[in-house]
Design an enzyme around this catalytic site. Structure first.
Site, PDB file in Angstrom:
ATOM      1  CB  SER A  86      -1.913   6.729  -0.575  1.00 35.52           C
ATOM      2  OG  SER A  86      -1.013   6.395   0.437  1.00 35.52           O
ATOM      3  CB  THR A 136      -4.197   2.929  -3.489  1.00 35.61           C
ATOM      4  OG1 THR A 136      -2.948   3.457  -3.857  1.00 35.61           O
ATOM      5  CG2 THR A 136      -5.048   2.691  -4.725  1.00 35.61           C
ATOM      6  CB  THR A 188      -3.404   5.578  -6.360  1.00 31.08           C
ATOM      7  OG1 THR A 188      -2.328   5.459  -5.428  1.00 31.08           O
ATOM      8  CG2 THR A 188      -2.859   5.354  -7.761  1.00 31.08           C
ATOM      9  NE  ARG A 230       4.841   2.800 -10.137  1.00 31.16           N
ATOM     10  CZ  ARG A 230       3.789   2.498  -9.399  1.00 31.16           C
ATOM     11  NH1 ARG A 230       2.900   3.411  -9.097  1.00 31.16           N
ATOM     12  NH2 ARG A 230       3.611   1.259  -8.950  1.00 31.16           N
ATOM     13  N   GLY A 235       1.370   3.178 -12.260  1.00 29.28           N
ATOM     14  CA  GLY A 235       1.140   1.885 -11.615  1.00 29.28           C
ATOM     15  C   GLY A 235      -0.032   1.141 -12.210  1.00 29.28           C
ATOM     16  CB  THR A 292      -4.574  -1.670  -2.747  1.00 26.74           C
ATOM     17  OG1 THR A 292      -3.735  -0.675  -2.172  1.00 26.74           O
ATOM     18  CG2 THR A 292      -4.795  -2.770  -1.729  1.00 26.74           C
ATOM     19  N   GLY A 293      -1.576  -2.052  -3.522  1.00 25.40           N
ATOM     20  CA  GLY A 293      -0.252  -2.603  -3.256  1.00 25.40           C
ATOM     21  C   GLY A 293       0.722  -2.278  -4.370  1.00 25.40           C
ATOM     22  CG  LEU A 294       5.196  -3.468  -6.137  1.00 26.35           C
ATOM     23  CD1 LEU A 294       5.737  -2.046  -5.983  1.00 26.35           C
ATOM     24  CD2 LEU A 294       6.296  -4.481  -5.859  1.00 26.35           C
TER      25      LEU A 294
END
Ligand code: SD4
Length: 335
Positions: free
Chosen positions: A90, A192, A210, A220, A222, A243-245
């Site tokens: 990641s 990440t 990340t 894309r 983030g 961290t995460g979406l």
């Protein structure tokens, strides 16, 4: 599948399932013994915290602090351990690619003076965090993207490398067989990396790096390289990383929110919980399908950690102990 459908299927829901699933998959891999990630008493300094189970990274940062390195050096060198680790799919080298097979990196760094630097959508350079630091220190800008970031890195003496390892290439090729944007459940036990460190004087710095979401659309970006979303540090108050979406973190400017809540008097734990609350209480939030986690530290060295789903964790190095703590989470007792 035609490219148009391919893109159409790249719904945030699909991506979110992947992140949430990764957490669930992690359950099998890591049964950490500790279950509390919060401290509320006056903490001993220095300390280092990081998202997920990354003892080598926190150990490196601790080592830098023990050898009179700066708190900024500590977070940079700490996260570099994960960037160089090809087994962490990641981050950095070995990161999972986007849907076109390109590994693209996002990173940012912030110092105790409130300066920051970031790179987004950068390819072919392992240590994105170092490039982010160079953007902060050696340019009049705070963010460089894509080819420009890569060119700047090379001009700064960093070498180009192929970041797509055989393992990540093979997984991507397997994914291409189905051509369905429902990413493979991750099996890695870390993700990440966001790191915050506070030195013995109480000065704080943070770093976040990340390769973003696996099989994301080309281009894309983030939350991780966005100051205020993936990371925020205010040396008067504290710091937070996410961290995460990333899309959900960006929509609530999550890390800045956590720091501002601490400024208003909330503990790091309370601030992380409220920031998660802002996500899950949004109308039409499909939070059951994605994960977001925050960690935070305040000026006193108190820490907090909270996520939507189970199996988010924080690694903390303090008092000579390097330990992983399971995070408390929103869905506890709700299912
Ligand atoms: C992103 N927040 O690019 C990153 C991914 C991540 O755990 O943190 N995964 O959205």
């Amino acid at each position: 599948m035609k490219r148009r459908n391919f893109i159409k299927n790249a719904s945030l829901t699909g991506v979110g399932v992947a992140v949430g699933s990764s957490i669930i998959a992690c359950a099998e891999n890591k049964k950490e013994k500790n279950t509390v990630a919060t401290t509320n008493s006056k903490a001993s300094l220095p300390l280092v915290i990081a998202t997920w189970n990354v003892p080598n990274a926190t150990a490196k940062a601790w080592d830098v602090l023990q050898n009179n390195g700066s708190v900024l050096d500590a977070v940079e060198q700490g996260v570099m351990v994960e960037e160089a680790d090809e087994k962490n799919q990641s981050v950095g080298k070995g990161g999972r690619p986007d849907r076109d097979g390109n590994v693209t990196l996002d990173a940012c760094i912030m110092n105790k003076e409130g300066d920051c630097g970031a790179v987004v959508y950068m390819q072919n350079i392992t240590h994105a965090i170092t490039v982010a630091r160079k953007v902060m220190e050696d340019t009049p800008h705070v963010m460089l993207a894509g080819k420009g970031a890569e060119q700047f890195a090379v001009e700064s003496g960093m070498k180009r490398e192929n970041l797509l390892t055989d393992a990540s290439k093979k997984e991507w090729e397997d994914w291409l067989v189905e051509k369905e944007y429902k990413p493979i459940i991750n099996i890695e036990n870390h993700d990440t990396i966001g790191m915050l460190a506070i030195d013995k004087n109480g000065d704080i710095s943070g770093a976040c790096t990340t390769s973003g979401l696996a099989y994301k659309m080309a281009g894309r970006v983030g939350d991780s390289p966005i100051i205020g979303s993936g990371l925020f540090v205010d040396n008067e108050v504290g710091g937070a990383v996410a961290t995460g979406l990333g899309e959900e973190v960006v929509k609530t400017v999550g890390s800045f929110l956590v720091v501002e809540l601490m400024r208003q008097g909330k503990s790091p734990q309370e601030a992380c919980e409220e920031a998660i609350g802002r996500i899950v209480t949004k109308p039409n939030s499909n939070y059951k399908n994605f994960q977001v986690g925050y960690i935070a530290v305040n000026k006193q060295g108190e820490t907090g950690s909270y996520s939507i789903h189970e199996w988010f964790s924080m690694t903390k190095y303090q008092d000579g102990k390097n330990e992983n703590y399971q995070s408390d989470f929103y869905l506890k007792d709700k299912e």
